[in-house]
Design a protein around this motif. Structure first.
Motif, mmCIF file in Angstrom:
data_model
loop_
_atom_site.group_PDB
_atom_site.id
_atom_site.type_symbol
_atom_site.label_atom_id
_atom_site.label_comp_id
_atom_site.label_asym_id
_atom_site.label_seq_id
_atom_site.Cartn_x
_atom_site.Cartn_y
_atom_site.Cartn_z
ATOM 1 N N MET A 132 0.854 -1.184 0.000
ATOM 2 C CA MET A 132 0.000 0.000 0.000
ATOM 3 C C MET A 132 0.896 1.242 0.000
ATOM 4 S SD MET A 132 -3.221 -0.718 -0.229
ATOM 5 C CE MET A 132 -4.061 0.753 0.348
ATOM 6 N N ALA A 133 1.147 1.769 -1.207
ATOM 7 C CA ALA A 133 2.073 2.888 -1.366
ATOM 8 C C ALA A 133 1.414 4.265 -1.432
ATOM 9 C CB ALA A 133 2.912 2.675 -2.633
ATOM 10 N N PRO A 134 0.063 4.396 -1.367
ATOM 11 C CA PRO A 134 -0.526 5.734 -1.391
ATOM 12 C C PRO A 134 -0.053 6.605 -0.233
ATOM 13 C CG PRO A 134 -2.219 4.071 -1.792
ATOM 14 C CD PRO A 134 -0.978 3.348 -1.346
ATOM 15 N N ASP A 135 -0.338 7.904 -0.308
ATOM 16 C CA ASP A 135 0.152 8.854 0.691
ATOM 17 C C ASP A 135 -0.245 8.462 2.105
ATOM 18 O OD1 ASP A 135 1.202 10.284 -1.379
ATOM 19 O OD2 ASP A 135 -0.342 11.829 -1.399
ATOM 20 N N GLU A 136 -1.462 7.948 2.284
ATOM 21 C CA GLU A 136 -1.904 7.552 3.609
ATOM 22 C C GLU A 136 -1.962 6.040 3.767
ATOM 23 O OE1 GLU A 136 -4.299 10.654 5.803
ATOM 24 O OE2 GLU A 136 -5.239 10.787 3.821
ATOM 25 N N GLY A 137 -1.141 5.365 2.974
ATOM 26 C CA GLY A 137 -0.917 3.949 3.150
ATOM 27 C C GLY A 137 -2.174 3.118 3.200
ATOM 28 N N ALA A 138 -2.305 2.320 4.260
ATOM 29 C CA ALA A 138 -3.413 1.381 4.395
ATOM 30 C C ALA A 138 -4.543 1.927 5.258
ATOM 31 C CB ALA A 138 -2.906 0.069 4.984
ATOM 32 N N CYS A 139 -4.594 3.244 5.477
ATOM 33 C CA CYS A 139 -5.610 3.825 6.366
ATOM 34 C C CYS A 139 -7.023 3.477 5.930
ATOM 35 C CB CYS A 139 -5.451 5.342 6.429
ATOM 36 S SG CYS A 139 -3.941 5.913 7.248
ATOM 37 N N TYR A 140 -7.258 3.404 4.624
ATOM 38 C CA TYR A 140 -8.605 3.107 4.127
ATOM 39 C C TYR A 140 -8.654 1.770 3.392
ATOM 40 C CZ TYR A 140 -6.359 5.588 0.207
ATOM 41 O OH TYR A 140 -5.471 6.012 -0.755
ATOM 42 N N MET A 141 -7.787 0.856 3.793
ATOM 43 C CA MET A 141 -7.811 -0.490 3.220
ATOM 44 C C MET A 141 -8.967 -1.277 3.823
ATOM 45 S SD MET A 141 -4.559 -3.085 3.020
ATOM 46 C CE MET A 141 -4.367 -4.174 1.604
ATOM 47 N N ASN A 191 -6.905 -6.643 8.307
ATOM 48 C CA ASN A 191 -6.843 -7.188 9.667
ATOM 49 C C ASN A 191 -5.946 -8.411 9.788
ATOM 50 O OD1 ASN A 191 -8.488 -5.226 10.714
ATOM 51 N ND2 ASN A 191 -10.367 -6.444 10.596
ATOM 52 N N THR A 192 -5.747 -9.147 8.719
ATOM 53 C CA THR A 192 -4.928 -10.361 8.820
ATOM 54 C C THR A 192 -3.682 -10.332 7.949
ATOM 55 O OG1 THR A 192 -6.296 -11.440 7.135
ATOM 56 C CG2 THR A 192 -6.887 -11.816 9.434
ATOM 57 N N SER A 193 -3.717 -9.626 6.836
ATOM 58 C CA SER A 193 -2.611 -9.679 5.880
ATOM 59 C C SER A 193 -1.401 -8.871 6.339
ATOM 60 C CB SER A 193 -3.059 -9.163 4.512
ATOM 61 O OG SER A 193 -3.980 -10.023 3.910
ATOM 62 N N ILE A 194 -0.274 -9.165 5.709
ATOM 63 C CA ILE A 194 0.945 -8.387 5.892
ATOM 64 C C ILE A 194 0.891 -7.199 4.939
ATOM 65 C CG2 ILE A 194 3.456 -8.390 5.552
ATOM 66 C CD1 ILE A 194 3.334 -11.419 6.262
ATOM 67 N N ILE A 195 1.087 -6.002 5.465
ATOM 68 C CA ILE A 195 1.031 -4.796 4.653
ATOM 69 C C ILE A 195 2.410 -4.158 4.608
ATOM 70 C CG2 ILE A 195 -0.124 -2.594 4.267
ATOM 71 C CD1 ILE A 195 -1.993 -5.066 4.285
ATOM 72 N N LEU A 196 2.923 -3.962 3.410
ATOM 73 C CA LEU A 196 4.131 -3.163 3.200
ATOM 74 C C LEU A 196 3.661 -1.752 2.859
ATOM 75 C CD1 LEU A 196 6.229 -5.638 0.995
ATOM 76 C CD2 LEU A 196 6.150 -5.453 3.491
ATOM 77 N N THR A 197 4.191 -0.772 3.544
ATOM 78 C CA THR A 197 3.675 0.581 3.405
ATOM 79 C C THR A 197 4.794 1.592 3.609
ATOM 80 O OG1 THR A 197 2.038 2.149 4.292
ATOM 81 C CG2 THR A 197 3.064 0.654 5.862
ATOM 82 N N HIS A 198 4.568 2.832 3.194
ATOM 83 C CA HIS A 198 5.479 3.933 3.501
ATOM 84 C C HIS A 198 4.988 4.742 4.702
ATOM 85 C CE1 HIS A 198 7.504 3.032 -0.170
ATOM 86 N NE2 HIS A 198 6.673 3.638 -0.976
ATOM 87 N N TRP A 199 3.738 4.526 5.120
ATOM 88 C CA TRP A 199 3.103 5.367 6.131
ATOM 89 C C TRP A 199 2.885 4.560 7.393
ATOM 90 C CZ3 TRP A 199 3.011 9.712 8.105
ATOM 91 C CH2 TRP A 199 1.909 10.332 8.708
ATOM 92 N N GLY A 200 3.727 4.798 8.406
ATOM 93 C CA GLY A 200 3.693 4.011 9.630
ATOM 94 C C GLY A 200 2.867 4.621 10.731
ATOM 95 N N ARG A 201 1.708 5.178 10.407
ATOM 96 C CA ARG A 201 0.844 5.803 11.404
ATOM 97 C C ARG A 201 0.143 4.742 12.246
ATOM 98 N NH1 ARG A 201 -3.934 10.259 10.128
ATOM 99 N NH2 ARG A 201 -4.607 10.589 12.304
ATOM 100 N N MET A 202 0.287 4.852 13.560
ATOM 101 C CA MET A 202 -0.291 3.877 14.474
ATOM 102 C C MET A 202 -1.514 4.455 15.178
ATOM 103 S SD MET A 202 3.259 2.268 16.011
ATOM 104 C CE MET A 202 4.078 3.857 16.191
#
Length: 540
Positions: A226-235, A241-252
């Motif tokens: 998930m490379a969009p600006d806000e990553g997986a926020c709206y995935m 919930n179960t998959s491995i996500i590679l992202t640039h946005w590490g917002r917790m």
């Protein structure tokens, strides 16, 4: 195939007269066993797969790319496709790359309107190759490296992981709103998160109904980028919930609002329900809540793609180090005229503090746009002790810019992981402060109070990890790095380096580097991390 131009402009953006032949881009160039049609591989008889690397039983191996010698710089025959494996046992982790329907990846390349968009490399008119520094190039690059990798397996039953290739940012631009297809689902181009969420839901349905491997472990061993600006926020939650996500946005944190100043990316934007009442896909918001944008227990923040030319003047690639006479540096968008949520207000506040307090004169702290801070960006980074790492619309590749130039990152983003922060000791080579106004105003006092010895220690630790922030896997990148190192060695031979300006060892650890640890680049780091996640995917 070699494209013959027959129109005013060819697909690469060059004018043509119908007589020129050139190679368009496809992942792994169809392994030499297919013709490339602007991103889509049309396989030769007997060959199949998204990269034409698989052959029907009984066929003889034919190194098709030998008929087009320029492909040798980019093509890698997947070891798993060879009749005799190069090693007795495939190295783990073993990764199965799905042959997703073309609409999710290769067809995006055909729909795009930008000649350089979505790609990380390109052929010239004479079929040479050069690298592109596109912001979202990692989507196509990572797909290609997964296809070429020695970790790739064609047997899903032995796979440790399943990679799901989707060109999501390529769809967001330059396809959505410019091409008349595809749409997920309503023809409403001003909500890119809606289309992305529905696109992923459709892909999930295809995976879970056509194959047994998603349901076997509920997707825990599936990898999505998930490379969009806000990553997986709206995935969609069913995937996230179960998959491995590679992202640039590490917002917790599970409670989050869109921080984008770009209205089309605001995933909290109210939808015109009356206009599209009952339209499929307009319930996407309910299917994407609630979950965090990033979970360090299962996800990984990976670097953005940067070509070696981007930091070829860095001492980390063999050039003499500059005197680091700039205390803190940031050049870029400072949020002028933007929505207040842009960069969480951090860039805006720092610019006002630096401008009103005359930080440039007093402390050599430079915060501003290119118009306000003219000159060479790469030279400025190489002259800086500290470089600001703050959000933009979401993620920003400033950490990569800093580290690759030997500049100590000053991280200002609360509850956000930077690149590889879950696996690297960021506190050993960076400084982090809070986002609040008091901490921002105290930056000059903080940085001037750090001793030269502490600065040198941070720099030494940075030298130990910088190569993990750049991608050097693949024949083209390997050769490009070698070329840059050789060229810098010729321009700056040891005799000149010894006579050039060098800070004492106790102050600065930087010495021109003459080698690159290819086995410890960003892609290798991702693979190493995945290896240690194998057991976790088997339980839960």
């Amino acid at each position: 195939m070699l494209c013959r131009c027959g129109c005013a402009w060819d697909g690469n953006g060059w004018p043509c007269d119908g007589s020129r032949l050139y190679e368009p881009f496809c992942v792994n160039q169809c392994t030499g066993h297919g013709d490339c049609y602007m991103g889509f591989c049309r396989c030769h008889p007997g060959w199949y797969g998204s990269d034409c690397s698989r052959k029907k039983a009984g066929m003889e191996i034919d190194e098709g790319f030998l008929r087009r010698p320029w492909l040798q710089k980019t093509v890698v025959v997947p070891p798993a496709s060879l009749p005799v494996p190069p090693v007795r046992v495939h190295p783990r982790p073993l990764i199965y790359v799905y042959d997703m329907p073309p609409v999710y990846h290769s067809r995006m390349l055909q729909y795009r309107i930008g000649a350089d968009a979505c790609m990380w490399r390109r052929f010239t008119e004479s079929n040479g190759t050069y690298l592109l520094s596109m912001t979202y190039s990692v989507e196509v690059y990572l797909h290609e490296m997964m296809l070429q990798s020695e970790h790739r397996t064609y047997d899903p039953e032995e796979a440790d992981f399943f990679y799901v290739p989707m060109y999501i940012t390529c769809y967001m631009w330059p396809v959505l709103g410019w091409a008349d297809f595809p749409w997920w689902h309503a023809p409403f181009a001003h909500s890119r998160p809606m289309h992305v969420a529905n696109m992923i839901l459709e892909a999930h349905e295809w995976l879970s109904t056509n194959f047994p491997w998603w349901n076997r472990r509920n997707g825990r061993d599936h990898i999505w980028l998930m490379a969009p600006d806000e990553g997986a926020c709206y995935m969609p939650s069913v995937v996230y919930n179960t998959s491995i996500i590679l992202t640039h946005w590490g917002r917790m944190g599970p409670e989050h609002k869109s921080g984008s100043a770009y209205e089309q990316d605001n995933y909290d934007m109210a939808m015109p329900l009356k206009m599209f009442a009952g339209w499929k896909g307009f319930d996407w918001v309910n299917k994407t809540r609630p979950h965090p944008c990033y979970d360090p227990e299962k996800d990984l923040v990976i670097p953005a793609f940067k070509s070696p030319q981007h930091f070829s003047a860095s001492p980390l690639l063999g050039t003499p180090p500059f005197e680091r006479d700039i205390l803190l540096y940031f050049r870029g968008d400072i949020g002028a005229g933007r929505r207040p949520e842009y960069s969480r207000g951090i860039r805006q506040k720092l610019f006002r503090l630096a401008h009103d307090g005359d930080w440039a004169t007093k402390y050599k702290i430079f915060i501003g746009t290119g118009e306000l801070i003219p000159g060479s960006y790469t030279e400025h980074l190489a002259r800086s002790k500290f470089c600001l790492v703050a959000p933009g619309d979401g993620w920003s590749p400033r950490a990569e810019d800093a580290v690759l130039h030997g500049c100590i990152p000053l991280v200002v983003m609360d509850q956000v992981h930077a690149v590889f922060e879950s696996i690297l000791s960021w506190e050993s080579f960076s400084v982090r402060i809070r986002e609040d106004d008091q901490a921002l105003a105290a930056i000059p006092e903080l940085l001037t109070g750090i001793s030269p010895e502490r600065v040198a220690k941070l720099q030494r630790n940075l030298v130990r990890v910088w190569h993990r922030f750049t991608y050097a896997t693949g024949p083209l990148l390997r050769q490009t790095y070698r070329d840059v190192l050789v060229r810098n060695a010729e321009v700056h031979p040891p005799a000149l380096l010894n006579a050039s300006y060098m800070l004492p060892p106790r102050v600065s650890p930087f010495r021109p580097n003459r080698d690159f640890p290819f086995e410890e680049d960003a892609f290798s780091t991702i693979i190493q991390w995945l290896y240690h996640k194998i057991n976790e995917t088997r339980h839960g």
